[in-house]
Write an enzyme that holds these catalytic residues in place. Structure first.
Site, PDB file in Angstrom:
ATOM      1  N   LYS A  80      -3.063 -44.004   9.272  1.00 58.37           N
ATOM      2  CA  LYS A  80      -3.227 -44.702  10.555  1.00 58.37           C
ATOM      3  C   LYS A  80      -4.602 -45.369  10.594  1.00 58.37           C
ATOM      4  O   LYS A  80      -5.597 -44.776  10.166  1.00 58.37           O
ATOM      5  CB  LYS A  80      -3.080 -43.691  11.696  1.00 58.37           C
ATOM      6  CG  LYS A  80      -3.065 -44.293  13.090  1.00 58.37           C
ATOM      7  CD  LYS A  80      -2.842 -43.188  14.138  1.00 58.37           C
ATOM      8  CE  LYS A  80      -2.824 -43.738  15.556  1.00 58.37           C
ATOM      9  NZ  LYS A  80      -2.692 -42.654  16.565  1.00 58.37           N
ATOM     10  N   SER A 155       0.855 -43.741  19.973  1.00 54.53           N
ATOM     11  CA  SER A 155       0.201 -44.880  19.384  1.00 54.53           C
ATOM     12  C   SER A 155       0.446 -45.033  17.888  1.00 54.53           C
ATOM     13  O   SER A 155       0.290 -46.122  17.346  1.00 54.53           O
ATOM     14  CB  SER A 155      -1.301 -44.794  19.638  1.00 54.53           C
ATOM     15  OG  SER A 155      -1.851 -43.653  18.998  1.00 54.53           O
ATOM     16  N   SER A 179       0.614 -38.877  20.294  1.00 54.87           N
ATOM     17  CA  SER A 179       0.765 -40.023  19.386  1.00 54.87           C
ATOM     18  C   SER A 179       1.208 -39.716  17.960  1.00 54.87           C
ATOM     19  O   SER A 179       1.461 -40.639  17.187  1.00 54.87           O
ATOM     20  CB  SER A 179      -0.537 -40.806  19.330  1.00 54.87           C
ATOM     21  OG  SER A 179      -0.696 -41.522  20.515  1.00 54.87           O
TER      22      SER A 179
HETATM   23  N1  GLN Z   1       0.335 -42.182  24.979  1.00 56.34           N
HETATM   24  C1  GLN Z   1      -0.870 -41.456  25.277  1.00 56.34           C
HETATM   25  C2  GLN Z   1      -1.945 -42.411  25.728  1.00 56.34           C
HETATM   26  O1  GLN Z   1      -1.658 -43.542  25.861  1.00 56.34           O
HETATM   27  C3  GLN Z   1      -1.302 -40.666  24.079  1.00 56.34           C
HETATM   28  C4  GLN Z   1      -1.967 -41.465  23.030  1.00 56.34           C
HETATM   29  C5  GLN Z   1      -2.411 -40.662  21.855  1.00 56.34           C
HETATM   30  O2  GLN Z   1      -1.985 -39.524  21.635  1.00 56.34           O
HETATM   31  N2  GLN Z   1      -3.326 -41.245  21.091  1.00 56.34           N
HETATM   32  O3  GLN Z   1      -3.043 -42.054  25.969  1.00 56.34           O
END
Ligand code: GLN
Length: 491
Positions: A80, A155, A179
């Site tokens: 990532k 994400s 994410s």
């Molecule tokens: N969807 C969550 C956010 O927007 C989690 C994102 C993540 O785990 N990086 O913050």
């Protein structure tokens, strides 16, 4: 000849170690696959063809010299774009870091290299890991290999899509609110969020430092465990790293694969009623609960009354920490600089750079966080959210006095169509309804494919006590031994 891209990491490592195939052949097969499908998937922001082939050659040379290879030597991995990679572009999905080539590797990347894995490239993500669909990437969305009109989660949608599209057998993600697990669920792959502090944050571009947790993504539970073992463990360069060895997640995954859960007590959270979740998701979850019971697990209901406040608490804590962490992107130190024509003040250049470099969701979070931390509102918002966090941790502690692990659906809905939830930020935030409590507590959670709803994958989440990551691997592997792994319709 067998298609190398369809094999597990475990099998690929075996073939390389025995000399039946070379690391270079394995790497080329995956690079070819990326060339064939990634224009439709867009899992990668950067493919490091030369770096990958050089790393593969080095593994083949070490093998030829009779050196002992690690358990994942010669296996490709997609990383990532939130982790720094020396000399290789790192953007965090943001324009503000476009063109930045970090001068150092993140600890996890160092460990991947030391283990002889082959880094294929960097995967797409929501900007600064804020989002649940990868639509907030400044470089365009990633498409779900199950249906390219749908999102792959976020994400870390790029990492999950790369696995589901057979572009990589292993990937790295980061999980602040879900994410790793939510993209795993909606792409039919496995994603594990380790215990907070169980994997190093050194070289992980910070979003919310008290929540951010890098972790493994794979197509099988055992592959995820092997990767977890390679990347995890104490790192003196991360002050919140836990100075203890990784629990034996590989042994636990192997134990789980025998399909015997006798003596394991699993809790269903009473407050996760299914409200707000799709009926097809709840049906797949209930069927998996029956499966786990047939494998010998005792299933009980437990109460976690404060879980319903997890989402609002998270959306104060995470933006607050992000507003502080993202202050460093000022056009002076890294990446983009706008308006530096010799006539403008430093403040003007910083402001123009941040205006142009950050996307709308990132700006929204910085503003919410700045407000929540401002004197006068601190107690009402940030302070209150921290108290809720303590109550959620107590819910977990008391639940784990009654059961070994908790189970739930990973996410309330299957992969939704691209564009369906971008108009209303709250609709996007709901994707992490079931995953966020674990982040606030700091324990580990894994998503494992458990069924289909409307032809799309559904994930089951297993949550365990801190530093009991092995337990969740055992349960996930047991379910996988019955349900099997998931293959999307051909791309
Ligand atoms: N969807 C969550 C956010 O927007 C989690 C994102 C993540 O785990 N990086 O913050």
């Amino acid at each position: 000849m067998t298609d190398l891209t369809r094999m597990t990491a475990t099998d690929l490592a075996g073939l390389v170690a025995s000399g039946e195939t070379s690391a270079v052949e394995v790497t080329r097969a995956h690079l070819d696959r990326i060339a064939a499908v990634d224009d439709r998937v867009h899992a990668f922001l950067h493919v490091d063809t030369e770096g990958a082939l050089a790393a593969a050659r080095a593994v083949d040379e070490r093998r030829a010299a009779g050196e002992q290879l690690g358990p994942l030597a010669g296996v490709p991995v997609a990383v990532k774009d939130v982790l720094t990679t020396k000399g290789v572009p790192t953007t965090v999905g943001s324009k503000i870091l476009e063109g930045w080539r970090p001068p150092y590797d993140a600890t996890i990347v160092q460990r991947l290299r030391a283990a002889g894995t082959v880094m294929l490239g960097k995967t797409n993500m929501d900007e600064f890991a804020m989002g649940s669909s990868t639509e907030y990437s400044a470089y365009g969305p990633t498409h779900n290999p199950w249906d390219t009109d749908r999102i792959p989660g976020g994400s870390g949608g790029g990492s999950a899509a790369a696995l589901a599209a057979y572009e990589a057998p292993l990937a790295i993600g980061s999980d602040t609110g879900g994410s790793i697990r939510q993209p795993g669920a909606v792409t039919g792959t496995v994603g594990a969020k380790p215990t907070y502090g169980g994997t190093s944050r050194y070289g992980l571009v910070a979003f919310s430092s008290s929540l951010d947790t890098p972790g493994p993504c794979a197509r099988t539970v055992l592959d995820a465990a092997l990767l977890h073992q390679v990347i995890g463990g104490h790192d003196p360069r991360d002050s919140t790293s836990i100075p203890q060895p990784v629990p034996d997640v590989v042994a636990a995954a192997k134990l789980g694969a025998t399909g015997d859960l006798t003596g394991v007590k699993l809790g269903i959270v009473r407050e996760f009623t299914g409200e707000g979740a799709e009926p097809g998701v709840m049906a797949a979850f209930r069927e998996s609960v029956d499966t786990l019971a047939k494998l010998g697990a005792e299933i009980v209901e437990v109460s976690c009354p404060h879980f319903r406040y997890a989402l609002p608490a998270y959306y104060l804590i995470a933006p607050s920490e992000c507003s502080s962490n993202l202050a460093r992107f000022d056009g002076v130190r890294f990446g983009l600089r706008v308006g530096d024509d010799g006539n403008r003040s430093l403040e003007e250049v910083m402001s123009l750079t941040r205006e142009a470099g950050f996307g709308a969701e990132v700006k929204r979070r910085i503003m919410v966080g700045t407000y929540a931390l401002s004197s006068g509102y601190y107690d009402a918002y940030y302070g209150q959210a921290q108290k809720v966090r303590t109550l959620i941790t107590r819910d977990f502690t008391s639940a784990f006095e009654q059961v070994d692990a908790l189970i739930s659906p990973t996410t309330p809905f299957v992969a939704f169509p691209i564009g369906a939830r971008t108009a209303d930020p709250y609709q996007m935030y709901l994707a992490d309804l079931f995953t966020i409590p674990t982040n606030l507590y700091g324990g580990p959670g894994i998503s494992v494919p458990c069924g289909l709803s409307e032809g799309l994958p559904v994930g089951l989440q297993v949550m365990a006590p801190t530093m009991a990551d092995d337990r969740m691997y055992r349960v996930a592997a047991a379910l996988e031994s019955v349900v099997g792994t998931f293959t999307p319709p051909a791309l």
